[in-house]
Design an enzyme around this catalytic site. Structure first.
Site, short mmCIF file in Angstrom:
data_model
loop_
_atom_site.label_atom_id
_atom_site.label_comp_id
_atom_site.label_asym_id
_atom_site.label_seq_id
_atom_site.Cartn_x
_atom_site.Cartn_y
_atom_site.Cartn_z
N ASP A 757 44.76 42.54 41.85
CA ASP A 757 45.33 42.33 43.18
C ASP A 757 45.64 43.67 43.85
O ASP A 757 46.02 44.63 43.19
CB ASP A 757 46.62 41.51 43.04
CG ASP A 757 46.96 40.77 44.33
OD1 ASP A 757 46.73 41.33 45.41
OD2 ASP A 757 47.44 39.63 44.24
N HIS A 759 47.44 43.66 46.96
CA HIS A 759 48.45 43.47 48.00
C HIS A 759 49.74 44.20 47.65
O HIS A 759 50.29 44.02 46.58
CB HIS A 759 48.71 41.97 48.20
CG HIS A 759 47.48 41.25 48.64
ND1 HIS A 759 46.61 40.68 47.76
CD2 HIS A 759 46.97 41.07 49.87
CE1 HIS A 759 45.60 40.16 48.43
NE2 HIS A 759 45.78 40.38 49.72
N SER A 810 47.29 35.64 41.58
CA SER A 810 47.86 36.59 40.62
C SER A 810 48.82 35.95 39.63
O SER A 810 49.35 36.61 38.76
CB SER A 810 48.62 37.69 41.38
OG SER A 810 47.71 38.41 42.16
#
Ligand code: THG
Length: 818
Positions: A757, A759, A810
């Site tokens: 991930d 983010h 996630s």
């Protein structure tokens, strides 16, 4: 003597944990064979040196190979691997023995067969099996052999497919029970192997179980060719595999997290045969049988595996210890398939029930972008890659690539572009949609992409036979298919015709050819509206109605459309085009649209449209009044005359109070004034923290609401994120030292966005806020593998750990870390 009757391997894998043998090379080397042994009689005069070509011993010293098998059978191996790791034309070319590959494979399987059967006859309770080894070859289909020329390839997909087909034929003829494609470092090589094997099975009308074993070489948990574990699985899951797993490269301890990740995804048996630990500085493997058996025994105890064995550095002693460690342990029960649509580039793209629209970048299309066409036609591929990069940076989750242009050799252009693209990890991250009306171009695209692509497109235009043939070829190449509502009679425009064609395609693909429904993407034709031709007035509404009905009947298939087609009548008037797209998308998403081909950099927010323009566009899209097209055209004429964009919904937002200006800038992704506004807000609210907790959070909440209700899409959220980052970056130095307090006073927190991930906005804000509140913040950044997190916790003597990521994708990784 015929082979003794034994239960099928696929069944046995679900009944108990099977044991595969260990390294072959080490045992052969220990025999100290010389050049004459390798040559035997048959190759006495061969012009090249043959010593070290272990696979050749299947022809010249079968006694040596049989002896290796016997030692592993004696150690308790249920399966022995044929001595054929390098017996493909590609690898044997180094020795000038490419024409002997069939013979080597066949002989190897015959030798192993004899030894396995002899042991089965001795102990029928414990039947023994032969796994035909198919190694990765020494060439990569998706990596260039020379750094200076990223588009170069040392081997073609078709060469690999032919070579694997030939080797597999030898293994089958020699009596193997299983084909094991192993040590896969490049998924495109593996896809070529699966393609060659599928072709072989079809030609023989006969098949064997097939298993794939990948190898993770990178500390970040990727294959050598850059794929994540999930992307790797997604790229090969089209083939009905008997098992999947990992071998080589790492020891059991290092392999464990990757194996867990794969086991959580794959609804089939899992295999694992690691090296005897990581090699030391002399390249020696030092992990002893007991330690390895303890680690692999834990895999078994935790229900992770169905088949275990050893790779480099393992010996019959290791295998005996493994067999003892897993004896009596139940095998893993694979989870049921989740049926989710999955595509992949270097990373996976999963369409979940709660996913917002997945957007596909339209600009890498020579017919859809004059700029892209100019770049490709002039041979400026670096410039063309920049167009692709821009799309991905703007939030495109898939890229549509089209090279259909009269002046272009489409096959060559597609191949060249995709090969260069493969060398750009930022772009190659996303899956590809291969767009062409020429089937040869589509095949060229699929043979040059290691991920799971979408074919754009199939249709019944050329009749059912061509449709079936192409669908099967797409499937064999591991791709999902877009089906256009087009048949022998032409393009469907009325809702009933769009549905009728979709139903016919569904019957053929899903009911007749057993296509997984989630690999079928219907495109019900987005056609241009407000063209001045009254027959076109209902085109958008008919699309929406047909779409809602299609998704009602087939909720497990996907629906897509090329949104920019809708507004061709308004070329040059971007404001009108964007309004039509925003309104249409809003209704199409509500009707069940899953994917859309769009200009990712140019999507308007539905709620932000100027009210008169929105209403006129909505009248057209929903065919709400007979004069809808006329009115929109008239409005467009006025805008054109004024030579300007329409005023935005809130034209004078600059005159709003500063906190509202910040919310507005976040929602609309406008970063021009954000720094001056943040400065003003700080003066007004008294502290940087108050700005973050007040207007910036309010803006992000609004973005979340709009995104959640289908009024905003990822490309727009990407813009909001940029504004947010800019605001926080400006504020950060303004946190007075006093704000931070005594850095160690309240404790240390380690922050990380988990592996898989990228983010990090939330994490960054939390970091800033905690920093202001007297915590010492150690930020590990994005895509952080578990071992790094654990090491940081220890080294920093952390009191707290904060993990970041988008929730659904996630969650598994967070669970693992926790
Ligand atoms: N369904 C499927 N595939 C498709 C389409 C579809 N592929 C092509 C197309 N339709 C979707 N892609 C585009 C790309 C660009 C434009 C429209 C559709 C476009 N381009 C500007 C124009 O023509 O005015 C050019 C702008 C420029 O040159 O910069 O509108 O429906 N399965």
């Amino acid at each position: 003597m015929s082979a003794p009757a034994r239960p099928p391997l696929t069944e046995l894998l679900r009944r108990r944990i099977l044991v595969l043998d260990g390294a072959t090379g080490t045992l052969i080397q220990a025999r100290g064979l010389d050049e004459a042994d390798y040559r035997g009689e048959a190759f006495r005069d061969h012009p090249r040196e043959l010593r070290g070509n272990h696979d050749l011993l299947c022809l010249t010293r079968p006694d040596v190979v049989a002896e290796v098998h016997r030692r592993y059978l004696e150690a308790g191996a249920d399966l022995i691997e044929t001595n054929t790791f390098s017996a493909t034309r590609i690898s044997q070319a180094d020795y000038g023995l490419e024409d002997h590959c069939y013979a080597i494979n066949r002989a190897a399987a015959e030798i192993a067969r004899r030894e396995a059967d002899a042991w089965t006859a001795r102990d029928p309770e414990r039947p023994r099996y032969v796994a035909g080894s198919l190694g990765p070859t020494n060439r990569s289909a998706s990596l260039s052999p020379v750094v200076e020329d990223p588009g170069r390839r040392a081997v073609e997909f078709d060469q690999l497919a032919d070579a694997y087909e030939e080797a597999a034929r030898g293994l089958m003829d020699g009596g193997a029970d299983l084909l094991l494609i192993e040590t896969v470092f490049d998924t495109l090589n593996c896809k070529a192997a699966l393609y060659g094997i599928a072709r072989l099975f079809a030609a023989r009308g006969d098949s064997l179980p097939v298993a794939v074993s990948g190898t993770i070489t990178d500390a970040s948990g990727r294959t050598l060719s850059g794929q994540t574990v999930e992307a790797f699985w997604t790229s090969i899951h089209h083939f009905p595999l008997a098992a999947v797993g990992f071998n080589c490269a790492l020891g059991a301890a290092e392999l464990r997290p990757h194996l867990e990740e794969l086991a959580a995804l794959a609804p089939i048996p899992i295999l694992c045969y690691p090296n005897a630990g990581l090699p030391d500085e002399f390249g020696e493997y030092r992990q002893g049988p007991e330690e390895m058996a303890r680690l692999v025994g834990a895999f078994a105890a935790d229900g992770l595996v169905n088949l275990v064995g050893g790779c480099c550095g393992t010996t019959p002693e290791h295998v005996a210890a493994l067999a003892a460690a897993v004896a009596g342990r139940p095998p893993r029960t694979p989870p049921p398939p989740d049926g989710l649509p999955r595509f992949s580039g270097l990373e996976a793209c999963v369409v979940r029930p709660d996913s917002n629209l997945v957007n596909i970048g339209e600009r890498t299309n020579v017919t859809g972008s004059r700029r892209f066409a100019r770049l490709i036609l002039s041979g400026d591929y670096a410039g063309a890659l920049a167009v692709a990069r821009e799309q991905v940076e703007n939030g495109a989750q898939i890229l549509d690539v089209c090279m259909d242009e009269g002046m272009l050799d489409g096959v060559e252009a597609m191949r060249r572009f995709l090969r260069l693209l493969a060398a750009e990890p930022e772009i190659a991250r996303v899956p590809l949609m291969i767009d062409s009306s020429d089937w040869a171009v589509i095949v060229a695209g699929l043979k040059n992409a290691q991920g799971k692509c979408l074919v754009n497109s199939l249709s019944l235009k050329d009749g059912e036979e061509a449709f079936r043939r192409r669908a099967l070829e797409a499937r064999r190449l591991g791709a999902a298919v877009v089906v256009m509502a087009f048949d022998e009679q032409g393009q469907a425009d009325r809702a009933e015709r769009r549905l009728e064609i979709a139903e016919r395609a569904w019957r053929i693909l899903v009911e007749e050819l057993s296509f997984p429904p989630q690999d079928v993407v219907f495109d019900l034709n987005v056609l241009a509206v407000a063209t001045g031709i009254p027959e076109h007035d209902r085109y958008a509404l008919d699309f929406l109605q047909a779409l809602a009905e299609l998704k009602r009947r087939h909720p497990d298939c996907l629906a897509s459309g090329g949104i920019s087609n809708l507004s061709f009548a308004f070329r040059g008037l971007d404001a009108v085009r964007e309004a039509l797209h925003a309104v249409f998308l809003y209704h199409a998403v509500a009707a069940g649209l899953d994917l859309a081909i769009v200009n990712a950099g140019q999507l308007a927010v539905y709620d932000d449209l100027e009210p008169e323009l929105r209403e006129a566009a909505e009248d057209v899209v929903l065919a709400r009044r007979p004069d809808a097209a006329e009115r929109l055209t008239e409005l467009a004429g006025r805008l054109r005359a004024a030579g300007s964009r329409p005023p935005a919904a809130t034209p004078d937002w600059r005159r709003l109070p500063v906190t509202e200006r910040l919310v507005h800038a976040l929602v609309h992704g406008l970063d021009q004034h954000v720094e001056e506004d943040v400065a003003e807000a700080m003066a007004e609210l008294g502290s940087p923290l108050a700005v973050i907790e007040g207007p910036l959070m309010a803006g992000m909440d609004r973005v979340g609401e709009l995104f959640g209700s289908g009024r905003m899409f990822l490309p727009q959220v990407v813009k909001s994120a940029r504004v947010m980052k800019k605001a926080v970056a400006w504020l950060e130095p303004h946190f007075a030292a006093g704000d931070r307090g005594n850095a160690a006073a309240r404790g240390t927190i380690v922050l990380a966005t988990v592996k898989g991930d990228v983010h990090d906005i939330g994490k960054n804000i939390v970091g800033v806020v905690l920093g202001c509140n007297g915590y010492r913040v150690v930020d590990l950044g994005v895509m952080t593998p578990l071992p790094r997190i654990l090491a940081a916790l220890r080294e920093e003597r952390a009191d707290l750990l904060g993990l970041s990521g988008l929730i659904t994708p996630s969650l598994e990784e967070m669970r693992l870390v926790a």
